[in-house]
Design a protein around this motif. Structure first.
Motif, PDB file in Angstrom:
ATOM      1  N   GLY A  42      10.719  -0.549  22.597  1.00  0.00           N
ATOM      2  CA  GLY A  42      11.871   0.270  22.273  1.00  0.00           C
ATOM      3  C   GLY A  42      11.558   1.579  21.591  1.00  0.00           C
ATOM      4  N   TYR A  43      10.305   1.784  21.186  1.00  0.00           N
ATOM      5  CA  TYR A  43       9.969   3.015  20.473  1.00  0.00           C
ATOM      6  C   TYR A  43       8.470   3.274  20.565  1.00  0.00           C
ATOM      7  N   ASP A  44       8.083   4.521  20.311  1.00  0.00           N
ATOM      8  CA  ASP A  44       6.680   4.929  20.191  1.00  0.00           C
ATOM      9  C   ASP A  44       6.501   5.570  18.821  1.00  0.00           C
ATOM     10  N   VAL A  45       5.488   5.122  18.091  1.00  0.00           N
ATOM     11  CA  VAL A  45       5.243   5.648  16.752  1.00  0.00           C
ATOM     12  C   VAL A  45       4.457   6.951  16.840  1.00  0.00           C
ATOM     13  N   ALA A  46       4.844   7.923  16.015  1.00  0.00           N
ATOM     14  CA  ALA A  46       4.106   9.184  15.901  1.00  0.00           C
ATOM     15  C   ALA A  46       3.226   9.203  14.660  1.00  0.00           C
ATOM     16  N   ASP A  47       3.711   8.580  13.561  1.00  0.00           N
ATOM     17  CA  ASP A  47       2.961   8.660  12.307  1.00  0.00           C
ATOM     18  C   ASP A  47       3.321   7.504  11.387  1.00  0.00           C
ATOM     19  N   TYR A  48       2.298   7.042  10.650  1.00  0.00           N
ATOM     20  CA  TYR A  48       2.490   6.128   9.524  1.00  0.00           C
ATOM     21  C   TYR A  48       2.081   6.862   8.249  1.00  0.00           C
ATOM     22  N   THR A  49       2.919   6.804   7.229  1.00  0.00           N
ATOM     23  CA  THR A  49       2.546   7.285   5.906  1.00  0.00           C
ATOM     24  C   THR A  49       2.722   6.125   4.936  1.00  0.00           C
ATOM     25  N   VAL A  50       1.597   5.622   4.438  1.00  0.00           N
ATOM     26  CA  VAL A  50       1.591   4.456   3.559  1.00  0.00           C
ATOM     27  C   VAL A  50       1.373   4.929   2.134  1.00  0.00           C
ATOM     28  N   ASN A  51       2.370   4.741   1.294  1.00  0.00           N
ATOM     29  CA  ASN A  51       2.290   5.064  -0.128  1.00  0.00           C
ATOM     30  C   ASN A  51       2.142   3.754  -0.888  1.00  0.00           C
ATOM     31  N   LEU A  52       1.099   3.608  -1.678  1.00  0.00           N
ATOM     32  CA  LEU A  52       0.881   2.325  -2.328  1.00  0.00           C
ATOM     33  C   LEU A  52       0.331   2.512  -3.734  1.00  0.00           C
ATOM     34  N   ALA A  53       0.577   1.516  -4.550  1.00  0.00           N
ATOM     35  CA  ALA A  53      -0.052   1.408  -5.859  1.00  0.00           C
ATOM     36  C   ALA A  53      -0.618  -0.002  -5.955  1.00  0.00           C
ATOM     37  N   TYR A  54      -1.874  -0.098  -6.371  1.00  0.00           N
ATOM     38  CA  TYR A  54      -2.530  -1.400  -6.415  1.00  0.00           C
ATOM     39  C   TYR A  54      -3.083  -1.655  -7.811  1.00  0.00           C
ATOM     40  N   ASP A  55      -2.815  -2.861  -8.321  1.00  0.00           N
ATOM     41  CA  ASP A  55      -3.326  -3.305  -9.611  1.00  0.00           C
ATOM     42  C   ASP A  55      -4.487  -4.262  -9.357  1.00  0.00           C
ATOM     43  N   PRO A  56      -5.728  -3.832  -9.580  1.00  0.00           N
ATOM     44  CA  PRO A  56      -6.870  -4.698  -9.265  1.00  0.00           C
ATOM     45  C   PRO A  56      -6.951  -5.944 -10.141  1.00  0.00           C
ATOM     46  N   VAL A  57      -6.391  -5.902 -11.348  1.00  0.00           N
ATOM     47  CA  VAL A  57      -6.430  -7.068 -12.225  1.00  0.00           C
ATOM     48  C   VAL A  57      -5.455  -8.137 -11.736  1.00  0.00           C
ATOM     49  N   ALA A  58      -4.224  -7.744 -11.492  1.00  0.00           N
ATOM     50  CA  ALA A  58      -3.214  -8.685 -10.996  1.00  0.00           C
ATOM     51  C   ALA A  58      -3.333  -8.925  -9.495  1.00  0.00           C
ATOM     52  N   ARG A  59      -4.133  -8.083  -8.816  1.00  0.00           N
ATOM     53  CA  ARG A  59      -4.279  -8.140  -7.359  1.00  0.00           C
ATOM     54  C   ARG A  59      -2.925  -8.000  -6.668  1.00  0.00           C
ATOM     55  N   PHE A  60      -2.130  -7.072  -7.190  1.00  0.00           N
ATOM     56  CA  PHE A  60      -0.750  -6.924  -6.724  1.00  0.00           C
ATOM     57  C   PHE A  60      -0.546  -5.543  -6.111  1.00  0.00           C
ATOM     58  N   LEU A  61       0.166  -5.540  -5.005  1.00  0.00           N
ATOM     59  CA  LEU A  61       0.436  -4.318  -4.249  1.00  0.00           C
ATOM     60  C   LEU A  61       1.920  -3.997  -4.284  1.00  0.00           C
ATOM     61  N   ASN A  62       2.262  -2.760  -4.638  1.00  0.00           N
ATOM     62  CA  ASN A  62       3.599  -2.197  -4.419  1.00  0.00           C
ATOM     63  C   ASN A  62       3.445  -1.080  -3.400  1.00  0.00           C
ATOM     64  N   ALA A  63       4.308  -1.027  -2.418  1.00  0.00           N
ATOM     65  CA  ALA A  63       4.102  -0.036  -1.358  1.00  0.00           C
ATOM     66  C   ALA A  63       5.406   0.405  -0.721  1.00  0.00           C
ATOM     67  N   ARG A  64       5.344   1.588  -0.161  1.00  0.00           N
ATOM     68  CA  ARG A  64       6.443   2.144   0.642  1.00  0.00           C
ATOM     69  C   ARG A  64       5.817   2.823   1.851  1.00  0.00           C
ATOM     70  N   THR A  65       6.133   2.330   3.020  1.00  0.00           N
ATOM     71  CA  THR A  65       5.620   2.923   4.251  1.00  0.00           C
ATOM     72  C   THR A  65       6.751   3.603   4.999  1.00  0.00           C
ATOM     73  N   VAL A  66       6.481   4.813   5.453  1.00  0.00           N
ATOM     74  CA  VAL A  66       7.431   5.554   6.277  1.00  0.00           C
ATOM     75  C   VAL A  66       6.857   5.650   7.682  1.00  0.00           C
ATOM     76  N   VAL A  67       7.601   5.139   8.646  1.00  0.00           N
ATOM     77  CA  VAL A  67       7.211   5.169  10.051  1.00  0.00           C
ATOM     78  C   VAL A  67       8.063   6.216  10.757  1.00  0.00           C
ATOM     79  N   THR A  68       7.414   7.164  11.384  1.00  0.00           N
ATOM     80  CA  THR A  68       8.118   8.172  12.182  1.00  0.00           C
ATOM     81  C   THR A  68       7.891   7.847  13.651  1.00  0.00           C
ATOM     82  N   ALA A  69       8.956   7.717  14.415  1.00  0.00           N
ATOM     83  CA  ALA A  69       8.839   7.249  15.799  1.00  0.00           C
ATOM     84  C   ALA A  69       9.890   7.919  16.678  1.00  0.00           C
TER      85      ALA A  69
END
Length: 468
Positions: A60-87
């Motif tokens: 149903g779609y073709d992707v043009a770009d992924y922009t992955v914004n993330l913050a990672y805590d190596p101690v807690a091994r926890f990821l918070n992220a926001r990905t924007v897909v342009t298609a």
């Protein structure tokens, strides 16, 4: 057939985890994107979904770009992220899917408007936009998510995707699946897109990804890969890297990242390897190169685009093969996973050529030794190169590399080296598989290669003497 033969945002802005996903609204009509990518030949013939991984990718779609914004805590091994897909839509859409394994999705917006969403099967993120999307229109999807990413385990290849390193850092790479373990994606090699990563980490830590490092500011590391990339060729590493920047004689920038416990011994061979490969294959196909070196035992050097990932046991052969895959594997992207032995066989053959050029065993002798070892063993010859079976896509290159040299003997050096150099170039815009390669080799050779292809590519017995 006409054949051309020629040469970020900070952690404070990330949403907290814990919101429950909203249910998606079901629509039983042709405005729903498929939950597996349907391959269509250039002549319009529908090839269907990948028979090995039928729910990989989406329709149903073709992707043009992924922009992955993330913050990672190596101690807690926890990821918070926001990905924007342009298609861009390829049909009207009232519902469509992205691929994402695990992790908690907290919100989805389509064109800036909140969308309903739910999870299905192992990796489907099912999205229902507030309003129907018209065909042939650009749109954006913003997905906010978080959690502790987990690897996927693949037969014969171990863990792929996001995994914790022995150093306490993390890295994500691998095939057939990796990207889905850390960002939402249309997980098919048939949909290349540009790729941007903006990663925020504590002081003393670094983020390494594909492409060119654009900046480091307030703990945020910005990366941009402007050469369209397949999902399986993406990578990321977060560790206390020692980063070394240099350049090749031709001007290509090099960035190597060394995790604790690794050094630059293997990386020192890169300039000589690249000089050899560009001589065989032509100009390097991306804007930067280098590698990421981790001390972990991994089963292979993953040929991530522009920046392969090397484990602690990687040797010079692994370096040559991973860099050869920048042409045969990244520039030339396969259609379906049954086509993987095609590119793997050529990258392994380039290792043979490298060894011979550097005082190692002659390629012909290596071929003869390999044929003697294989003998008439049905376990060796019974594996079909063009269709090795699910989970066995990477297990037949010992047969495939013999096939490549047999082709060279059959059509002669001049035409063989045209195929070696030029076939990846014609695949920049279109994915290629065994069928396309068969047509191309026959056209370049100006020969009927049906018997050769049937014996070596589709056959399950020892090829006849006249074809080996």
């Amino acid at each position: 057939m006409a054949v051309r033969i020629r040469r970020a945002f900070s952690s404070a802005t990330l949403l907290l985890c814990g919101l429950s996903p909203c249910p998606a609204t079901a629509h039983a009509d042709d405005t729903i994107g498929t939950d597996g990518y349907v391959h269509v030949a250039p002549n319009g013939v529908v090839l269907g979904v990948d028979p090995y991984y039928p729910t990989d990718g989406n329709g149903g779609y073709d992707v043009a770009d992924y922009t992955v914004n993330l913050a990672y805590d190596p101690v807690a091994r926890f990821l918070n992220a926001r990905t924007v897909v342009t298609a861009t839509t390829t049909q009207r859409l009232t519902r469509f899917d992205l691929d994402l394994r695990g992790l908690v999705v907290t919100s989805v917006k389509v064109n800036g408007v909140a969308a309903a969403f739910t999870r299905a099967k192992e990796h489907e993120l099912v999205i229902t936009p507030a309003a129907e999307l018209a065909a042939d229109t650009s749109f954006t999807v913003e997905i906010v998510y978080c959690g502790r990413p987990q690897p996927e385990y693949t037969p014969r290849r171990g863990a792929t995707g996001w995994r914790v390193s022995a150093t306490g850092g993390v890295f994500a790479a691998g095939a057939p699946h990796s990207a889905t373990t850390w960002f939402p994606v249309n997980d098919t090699s048939a949909d290349k897109a540009t790729f941007h990563v903006n990663g925020t980490v504590p002081n003393g830590w670094a983020v390494v990804s594909n492409g060119v490092r654009k900046s480091i500011h307030n703990g945020q590391h910005r990366w941009a890969e402007e050469t369209p990339i397949t999902p399986s060729a993406t990578m990321i590493g977060i560790d206390r890297f020692t980063v070394r920047e240099s350049g090749l004689p031709g001007g290509t920038p090099v960035l190597d990242a060394f995790a604790p416990g690794t050094d630059g011994t293997l990386a020192a061979a890169l300039p000589k390897v690249m000089d050899f490969l560009t001589g065989e294959l032509g100009p390097y196909p991306t804007a930067s190169t280098g590698g990421m070196y981790v001390p972990d035992r991994i089963f292979y050097a993953h040929p991530s685009q522009g920046r392969p990932v090397y484990g602690g046991s990687a040797d010079q052969s692994a370096l040559v093969q991973a860099m050869a895959a920048q042409w045969w594997g990244n520039q030339l992207a396969i259609k379906m996973w049954k086509d993987q032995p095609l590119v793997e066989s050529y990258t392994r053959y380039l290792v043979w050529l490298w060894d011979e050029a550097n005082g190692g065993q002659a390629v012909e002798q290596r071929y003869q030794d390999g044929m003697r070892r294989a003998g008439a063993d049905p376990r060796f010859w019974g594996r079909e190169l063009a269709d090795p079976g699910v989970g066995k896509e990477f297990s037949v290159t010992d047969k495939g590399v013999l096939m490549v040299h047999a082709l060279r003997k059959h059509i002669g050096d001049e035409k063989f080296f045209v195929v070696l150099r030029e076939f990846p170039e014609i695949a920049v815009s279109l994915n290629q598989g065994w069928y396309d390669w068969e047509l191309y080799t026959a056209a370049v050779a100006d020969m009927d290669l049906t018997a050769f292809h049937e014996a070596w590519v589709h056959g399950t017995t020892v090829p006849p003497a006249g074809l080996r």
